[in-house]
Design a protein around this motif. Sequence first.
Motif, PDB file in Angstrom:
ATOM      1  N   GLY A 115       0.802  -1.220   0.000  1.00 37.10           N
ATOM      2  CA  GLY A 115       0.000   0.000   0.000  1.00 37.10           C
ATOM      3  C   GLY A 115       0.834   1.268   0.000  1.00 37.10           C
ATOM      4  O   GLY A 115       0.384   2.320  -0.463  1.00 37.10           O
ATOM      5  N   THR A 116       2.043   1.192   0.494  1.00 37.55           N
ATOM      6  CA  THR A 116       2.962   2.333   0.463  1.00 37.55           C
ATOM      7  C   THR A 116       3.782   2.321  -0.825  1.00 37.55           C
ATOM      8  O   THR A 116       4.084   3.374  -1.387  1.00 37.55           O
ATOM      9  CB  THR A 116       3.893   2.301   1.692  1.00 37.55           C
ATOM     10  OG1 THR A 116       3.092   2.266   2.878  1.00 37.55           O
ATOM     11  CG2 THR A 116       4.793   3.527   1.736  1.00 37.55           C
ATOM     12  N   LEU A 117       4.129   1.146  -1.301  1.00 40.96           N
ATOM     13  CA  LEU A 117       4.937   1.023  -2.512  1.00 40.96           C
ATOM     14  C   LEU A 117       4.217   1.592  -3.738  1.00 40.96           C
ATOM     15  O   LEU A 117       4.838   2.273  -4.567  1.00 40.96           O
ATOM     16  CB  LEU A 117       5.298  -0.442  -2.749  1.00 40.96           C
ATOM     17  CG  LEU A 117       6.339  -0.716  -3.822  1.00 40.96           C
ATOM     18  CD1 LEU A 117       7.716  -0.276  -3.353  1.00 40.96           C
ATOM     19  CD2 LEU A 117       6.353  -2.202  -4.171  1.00 40.96           C
ATOM     20  N   LEU A 118       2.925   1.336  -3.867  1.00 36.56           N
ATOM     21  CA  LEU A 118       2.183   1.776  -5.051  1.00 36.56           C
ATOM     22  C   LEU A 118       2.254   3.288  -5.271  1.00 36.56           C
ATOM     23  O   LEU A 118       2.654   3.723  -6.357  1.00 36.56           O
ATOM     24  CB  LEU A 118       0.721   1.317  -4.969  1.00 36.56           C
ATOM     25  CG  LEU A 118       0.483  -0.175  -5.141  1.00 36.56           C
ATOM     26  CD1 LEU A 118      -0.950  -0.535  -4.790  1.00 36.56           C
ATOM     27  CD2 LEU A 118       0.824  -0.616  -6.542  1.00 36.56           C
ATOM     28  N   PRO A 119       1.892   4.106  -4.296  1.00 36.68           N
ATOM     29  CA  PRO A 119       1.983   5.549  -4.552  1.00 36.68           C
ATOM     30  C   PRO A 119       3.419   6.040  -4.719  1.00 36.68           C
ATOM     31  O   PRO A 119       3.670   6.990  -5.469  1.00 36.68           O
ATOM     32  CB  PRO A 119       1.302   6.195  -3.343  1.00 36.68           C
ATOM     33  CG  PRO A 119       1.268   5.148  -2.289  1.00 36.68           C
ATOM     34  CD  PRO A 119       1.272   3.825  -2.993  1.00 36.68           C
ATOM     35  N   ARG A 120       4.376   5.389  -4.069  1.00 31.81           N
ATOM     36  CA  ARG A 120       5.778   5.784  -4.260  1.00 31.81           C
ATOM     37  C   ARG A 120       6.223   5.507  -5.693  1.00 31.81           C
ATOM     38  O   ARG A 120       6.976   6.271  -6.282  1.00 31.81           O
ATOM     39  CB  ARG A 120       6.690   5.065  -3.278  1.00 31.81           C
ATOM     40  CG  ARG A 120       6.396   5.328  -1.815  1.00 31.81           C
ATOM     41  CD  ARG A 120       7.046   6.599  -1.308  1.00 31.81           C
ATOM     42  NE  ARG A 120       6.676   6.891   0.053  1.00 31.81           N
ATOM     43  CZ  ARG A 120       7.379   6.577   1.129  1.00 31.81           C
ATOM     44  NH1 ARG A 120       8.524   5.931   1.013  1.00 31.81           N
ATOM     45  NH2 ARG A 120       6.945   6.904   2.318  1.00 31.81           N
ATOM     46  N   CYS A 121       5.764   4.398  -6.254  1.00 32.80           N
ATOM     47  CA  CYS A 121       6.075   4.096  -7.658  1.00 32.80           C
ATOM     48  C   CYS A 121       5.441   5.134  -8.575  1.00 32.80           C
ATOM     49  O   CYS A 121       6.080   5.626  -9.514  1.00 32.80           O
ATOM     50  CB  CYS A 121       5.593   2.690  -8.025  1.00 32.80           C
ATOM     51  SG  CYS A 121       6.602   1.357  -7.349  1.00 32.80           S
ATOM     52  N   ALA A 122       4.178   5.466  -8.309  1.00 34.42           N
ATOM     53  CA  ALA A 122       3.496   6.469  -9.131  1.00 34.42           C
ATOM     54  C   ALA A 122       4.221   7.812  -9.052  1.00 34.42           C
ATOM     55  O   ALA A 122       4.408   8.484 -10.077  1.00 34.42           O
ATOM     56  CB  ALA A 122       2.039   6.611  -8.690  1.00 34.42           C
ATOM     57  N   GLN A 123       4.668   8.192  -7.856  1.00 31.74           N
ATOM     58  CA  GLN A 123       5.412   9.448  -7.690  1.00 31.74           C
ATOM     59  C   GLN A 123       6.715   9.427  -8.476  1.00 31.74           C
ATOM     60  O   GLN A 123       7.194  10.462  -8.922  1.00 31.74           O
ATOM     61  CB  GLN A 123       5.700   9.708  -6.210  1.00 31.74           C
ATOM     62  CG  GLN A 123       4.480  10.053  -5.401  1.00 31.74           C
ATOM     63  CD  GLN A 123       4.742   9.971  -3.900  1.00 31.74           C
ATOM     64  OE1 GLN A 123       5.837   9.673  -3.453  1.00 31.74           O
ATOM     65  NE2 GLN A 123       3.698  10.234  -3.115  1.00 31.74           N
ATOM     66  N   ALA A 124       7.289   8.246  -8.666  1.00 30.73           N
ATOM     67  CA  ALA A 124       8.544   8.110  -9.411  1.00 30.73           C
ATOM     68  C   ALA A 124       8.305   8.058 -10.928  1.00 30.73           C
ATOM     69  O   ALA A 124       9.253   7.878 -11.686  1.00 30.73           O
ATOM     70  CB  ALA A 124       9.287   6.852  -8.951  1.00 30.73           C
ATOM     71  N   GLY A 125       7.042   8.192 -11.345  1.00 31.77           N
ATOM     72  CA  GLY A 125       6.737   8.190 -12.769  1.00 31.77           C
ATOM     73  C   GLY A 125       6.509   6.824 -13.369  1.00 31.77           C
ATOM     74  O   GLY A 125       6.419   6.677 -14.591  1.00 31.77           O
ATOM     75  N   ILE A 126       6.390   5.823 -12.530  1.00 28.89           N
ATOM     76  CA  ILE A 126       6.156   4.464 -13.012  1.00 28.89           C
ATOM     77  C   ILE A 126       4.711   4.357 -13.505  1.00 28.89           C
ATOM     78  O   ILE A 126       3.785   4.863 -12.875  1.00 28.89           O
ATOM     79  CB  ILE A 126       6.437   3.437 -11.889  1.00 28.89           C
ATOM     80  CG1 ILE A 126       7.901   3.516 -11.452  1.00 28.89           C
ATOM     81  CG2 ILE A 126       6.047   2.037 -12.308  1.00 28.89           C
ATOM     82  CD1 ILE A 126       8.901   3.362 -12.575  1.00 28.89           C
TER      83      ILE A 126
END
Length: 172
Positions: free
Chosen positions: A107-118
């Motif tokens: 649940g934390t990894l998903l938005p961090r990936c989105a923030q990184a442009g993934i």
Amino acid sequence: MAVPEAVIRPAVPADLTAVAEIYAHYVSHTVITFDQVPPTVAGWRRRLDDLTGRDLPFLVADLDGDVAGYAYAAPWRPKPAYRYTVEDSIYLAPDRIGAGLGGALLGTLLPRCAQAGIRQLIAVIADTGNGASTALHRRFGFAHAGRLTGVGYKHGRSVDTMLMQRDLTTNP
């Protein structure tokens, strides 16, 4: 089991001994990873440095100063056109399974990936018959994307992998 009060935070070098120990358990005793030799702490340091340099998340679940699990996103394939697609990895300390930490990490990894442009997140899940990882990913919006039959061979058995995919462009 109740969800422990874990702090999900970026991994730091001091966490890597615990990360290495957690992963070594799965390498040595299971078929959920196809590695056959556990990486050293130095190997984990190189991975942390590489992922950090790529602005990709490497997270730990910290329970009162102890690393109870970790998750990271790594490049899916090396060719440039894949640069917006990553593969997730989530591992928990064997005595912490079933406590909700996998969900907290993902649940934390998903938005961090989105923030990184993934744009796309891939899960490659060894089909051990357990189904917990598949259920976890499904709960977070991953869809079945395929099955690779007999692609792994470890501990005297052939292992299939299931592919799941999550589009981060529509709802990170």
